[in-house]
Scaffold this motif. Structure first.
Motif, short mmCIF file in Angstrom:
data_model
loop_
_atom_site.label_atom_id
_atom_site.label_comp_id
_atom_site.label_asym_id
_atom_site.label_seq_id
_atom_site.Cartn_x
_atom_site.Cartn_y
_atom_site.Cartn_z
N CYS A 163 -75.75 10.58 -9.57
CA CYS A 163 -75.17 11.91 -9.84
C CYS A 163 -75.79 12.52 -11.10
O CYS A 163 -75.98 13.75 -11.15
N ALA A 164 -76.09 11.69 -12.09
CA ALA A 164 -76.73 12.21 -13.31
C ALA A 164 -78.13 12.72 -13.03
O ALA A 164 -78.58 13.70 -13.65
N TYR A 165 -78.84 12.09 -12.10
CA TYR A 165 -80.17 12.59 -11.73
C TYR A 165 -80.12 14.04 -11.26
O TYR A 165 -80.98 14.85 -11.60
N LEU B 226 -83.06 12.09 -16.75
CA LEU B 226 -83.29 10.65 -16.79
C LEU B 226 -82.56 10.00 -17.97
O LEU B 226 -81.97 8.91 -17.83
N VAL B 227 -82.60 10.66 -19.11
CA VAL B 227 -81.92 10.10 -20.29
C VAL B 227 -80.40 10.11 -20.08
O VAL B 227 -79.71 9.14 -20.41
N VAL B 228 -79.88 11.21 -19.53
CA VAL B 228 -78.44 11.28 -19.23
C VAL B 228 -78.05 10.18 -18.24
O VAL B 228 -76.98 9.57 -18.36
N ALA B 229 -78.92 9.91 -17.27
CA ALA B 229 -78.64 8.84 -16.30
C ALA B 229 -78.56 7.48 -16.99
O ALA B 229 -77.67 6.67 -16.68
N ASN B 230 -79.46 7.22 -17.94
CA ASN B 230 -79.41 5.95 -18.67
C ASN B 230 -78.14 5.83 -19.50
O ASN B 230 -77.48 4.79 -19.53
N LEU B 231 -77.81 6.91 -20.21
CA LEU B 231 -76.58 6.91 -21.02
C LEU B 231 -75.34 6.70 -20.14
O LEU B 231 -74.46 5.90 -20.46
N SER B 232 -75.29 7.43 -19.04
CA SER B 232 -74.11 7.40 -18.17
C SER B 232 -73.95 6.05 -17.49
O SER B 232 -72.83 5.52 -17.38
N GLU B 233 -75.04 5.50 -17.01
CA GLU B 233 -74.96 4.22 -16.30
C GLU B 233 -74.46 3.11 -17.22
O GLU B 233 -73.60 2.31 -16.83
N ALA B 234 -74.99 3.07 -18.44
CA ALA B 234 -74.54 2.04 -19.39
C ALA B 234 -73.06 2.20 -19.72
O ALA B 234 -72.31 1.21 -19.80
N ALA B 235 -72.61 3.44 -19.90
CA ALA B 235 -71.20 3.68 -20.20
C ALA B 235 -70.31 3.32 -19.01
O ALA B 235 -69.21 2.77 -19.19
N ALA B 236 -70.75 3.64 -17.80
CA ALA B 236 -69.98 3.29 -16.60
C ALA B 236 -69.85 1.78 -16.45
O ALA B 236 -68.79 1.26 -16.08
N GLU B 237 -70.93 1.06 -16.74
CA GLU B 237 -70.87 -0.40 -16.69
C GLU B 237 -69.86 -0.92 -17.70
O GLU B 237 -69.14 -1.90 -17.44
N ALA B 238 -69.78 -0.28 -18.86
CA ALA B 238 -68.90 -0.76 -19.94
C ALA B 238 -67.42 -0.66 -19.56
O ALA B 238 -66.62 -1.48 -19.99
N ILE B 239 -67.04 0.35 -18.75
CA ILE B 239 -65.62 0.52 -18.41
C ILE B 239 -65.32 0.11 -16.97
O ILE B 239 -64.19 0.30 -16.50
N GLY B 240 -66.30 -0.44 -16.26
CA GLY B 240 -66.06 -0.89 -14.90
C GLY B 240 -66.05 0.20 -13.85
O GLY B 240 -65.52 0.01 -12.76
N ALA B 241 -66.66 1.36 -14.15
CA ALA B 241 -66.78 2.43 -13.16
C ALA B 241 -67.99 2.16 -12.26
O ALA B 241 -68.71 1.17 -12.45
N ASN B 242 -68.21 3.04 -11.31
CA ASN B 242 -69.31 2.87 -10.36
C ASN B 242 -70.62 3.30 -11.03
O ASN B 242 -70.94 4.48 -11.12
N ALA B 243 -71.38 2.30 -11.51
CA ALA B 243 -72.59 2.59 -12.28
C ALA B 243 -73.68 3.19 -11.40
O ALA B 243 -74.40 4.10 -11.83
N ALA B 244 -73.84 2.69 -10.18
CA ALA B 244 -74.89 3.21 -9.29
C ALA B 244 -74.63 4.67 -8.94
O ALA B 244 -75.53 5.51 -8.96
N MET B 245 -73.37 4.99 -8.65
CA MET B 245 -73.01 6.38 -8.35
C MET B 245 -73.24 7.27 -9.57
O MET B 245 -73.75 8.40 -9.46
#
Length: 563
Positions: free
Chosen positions: A318-320, A295-314
């Motif tokens: 995937c981190a889950y 869950l923590v990795v998912a939060n870290l990854s989603e925020a970083a993906a949003e920052a660079i314009g990657a697919n945040a939902a995906m």
């Protein structure tokens, strides 16, 4: 066949359980066709042939229409060639393989076929003029491709479905067709920004139907045609109904399209983010430490993906699932381990490393059995890359050095000295192949390492993140993904910000007993010379700040007097 014979021999010798581990995309013919140049040429050739057939059908549905001449087919081929060049030059990254190419071209052809069918139906219903054009499903291809492949592909579909449609539907006014198709196609892309629920597709169809109805009214008014009550209802109702039906149809077809062409929309990713999935339920019960880590990795990854314009939902989904392989032996991983009973104490460093490394293959095996999305399986394979299980590698070197020392002292034999190979302690890989996988790989390492920090603050967290990312770069773990240096800077800044918000300090509150003792000490005893505490005047605001040092007080403005 030979693998089966080998496994049978090992099983008879008691060295194998006889089961075959599931592997992801192993020599599949479909995977070969996805990237083979011959398949690409075949897709383009089929597109040109079907376009020619639709052009002939479009002229035949209305009696009296002149059959297309060779010059018309040449013009159609020229526009289709421009489409190919546009795809190969400007949109090469958006269309990664032949499956997505077939999806793009097939969707445009499907819209052309629907236009011909509507042209035939409208002719049977005696529709004439602008209504025959506006009633066509111009929004279909832009809506489908905008939701599945992004708004750039939606605009691409709007442009070429307009140009090619004017060649296919030769029986209608080309100016009216160009105006209607371009207006509806571009607006539907505008209305599909961040479609995260299926009802948004229906609402987009409703909006575009309303625009088409208004445009139809304007065209009829400008033509000066006399309108009766029935004509007005048809003129407004048919375009509105077409838009609504298009939205409903696209919403129903999306799961079928995703299954056939192997793509996943943001809508589906949000549906896959349900933590009630059987594997996530098992993880929460059998490996609660790994569950919380995910869950923590998912939060870290989603925020970083949003920052660079990657697919945040995906990235979140995937981190889950990236560590589901730990369900096989959860007690061997530190986040689930009983501090008083470490199972690695009874194992060699090599065996411990093999157990840890095996969670990647175990995760792929579980993911395939539960039919998880292909991108999730890719992330499970890639989230450790080919990195080194450093702790156990170092432990193996120490054990080897200790054994060499015993040999030198004559307390052991040279045959007892273990052979330590770095390759045995490395994960099988491959390294991350796309942005989302690389982000999860970095977030996984950062989250684990951040738990070792004592008294974490901004500078320590920032130094930790910089060191980990630099180590991954030096080890070649980011060589095959498309993260740029600028992207990595944004990812690191996002990690630091998220970790700071998670690991912030808390105010230390006094216990009730301590508070009562302090209050008692403030009351002067009888006969004591200690002055009584000052009485508040009711106007000045005095507050103890838990963040202040010493005896500083903060004074506020006087409150307004009572009315």
């Amino acid at each position: 066949m030979f693998d089966s014979i080998r496994r049978a021999k090992l099983q008879r010798a008691g060295l194998s359980c006889g089961k075959r581990r599931l592997k992801h995309q192993e020599g599949d013919l479909v995977d070969e066709l996805r990237t083979h140049p011959a398949a690409t040429v075949a897709v383009y050739a089929a597109f040109f042939l079907v376009l020619g057939l639709l052009m002939k059908m479009g002229a035949a549905v209305i009696p009296g229409t002149v059959t297309p001449q060779p010059i018309a087919y040449i013009c159609m081929a020229a526009i289709a060639s421009a489409l190919v060049v546009h795809l190969r030059v400007a949109l090469r990254e958006d269309v990664e393989d032949n499956a997505e190419l077939a999806l793009v071209l097939g969707t445009i052809l499907l819209q052309m076929a629907a236009n011909v069918a509507m042209l035939d139906y409208g002719n049977q219903q005696s529709w004439t003029g602008a209504l025959l054009v506006v009633a066509m499903p111009h929004a279909f291809a832009p809506l489908v491709l905008s939701v599945i492949l992004g708004r750039r592909m939606g605009l691409f579909a709007a442009i070429y479905s307009t140009l090619l449609g004017s060649m296919v539907c030769v029986a209608v006014n080309p100016i009216t067709y160009l105006a209607s198709s371009s207006l509806i196609g571009f607006l539907v892309v505008l209305f599909t920004k961040r479609v995260r629920r299926r009802n948004r597709l229906f609402m987009s169809g409703l909006y575009i139907g309303g625009v088409a109805s208004l445009f139809s009214l304007l065209l009829y008014e400008a033509s000066g045609t006399g309108l009766g009550a029935v004509s007005v209802g048809r003129m407004l109702g048919v375009p509105l109904a077409t838009g609504m039906i298009t939205g409903l149809l696209v919403g129903g077809l999306l799961p079928v399209i995703e299954s056939i062409f192997g793509v996943t929309t943001e809508i589906s990713w949000l549906e896959l983010a349900d933590l009630n999935h059987p594997l996530m339920k098992r993880l929460s019960i059998e490996a609660p430490g790994t569950y919380h880590h995910s869950l923590v990795v998912a939060n870290l990854s989603e925020a970083a993906a949003e920052a660079i314009g990657a697919n945040a939902a995906m990235t979140r989904v995937c981190a889950y699932f990236h560590d589901i392989g730990k369900l096989t032996k959860p007690e061997y991983f530190i986040e689930n381990m009983d501090p008083s009973d470490n199972p690695h104490d009874d194992l060699t460093a090599r065996m411990s490393a093999l157990i840890l490394i095996a969670h990647v293959k175990d995760g792929v095996d579980l993911a395939i059995k539960h039919k998880l999305n292909v991108s999730i399986i890719d992330v499970i394979e890639q989230h450790h890359g080919t990195s080194l299980a450093w702790y156990f590698y170092k432990r193996a070197l120490e054990q080897k050095a200790e054994m060499i020392r015993l040999v030198e002292q004559g307390k052991s034999k040279e045959d007892d000295v273990p052979q330590v190979s770095e390759g045995v302690f490395r994960y099988p890989g491959p390294t991350p192949q796309f942005k989302e996988s690389a982000i999860i790989s970095l977030a996984d390492a950062v989250e684990s390492a951040s738990r070792t920090l004592e008294k974490p603050n901004a500078s320590r967290i920032e130094a930790l993140v910089d060191d980990l990312v630099m180590d991954r770069m030096k080890d070649g773990q980011l060589d095959e993904c498309d993260l740029t240096i600028a992207d990595l800077a944004k990812v690191k800044a996002s990690f630091v910000k998220t970790l700071l918000s998670m690991m912030h300090s808390r105010i230390k509150y006094q216990k009730a007993a301590e508070t009562s003792n302090v209050s008692t000490n403030l009351i002067p005893k009888e006969g004591s010379s200690t002055p009584a505490p000052a009485v508040h005047d009711g106007n000045t605001l005095v507050m103890d700040s838990p963040y202040a040092t010493g005896d500083k007080k903060r004074q506020g403005r006087k409150p307004p007097s009572a009315a």
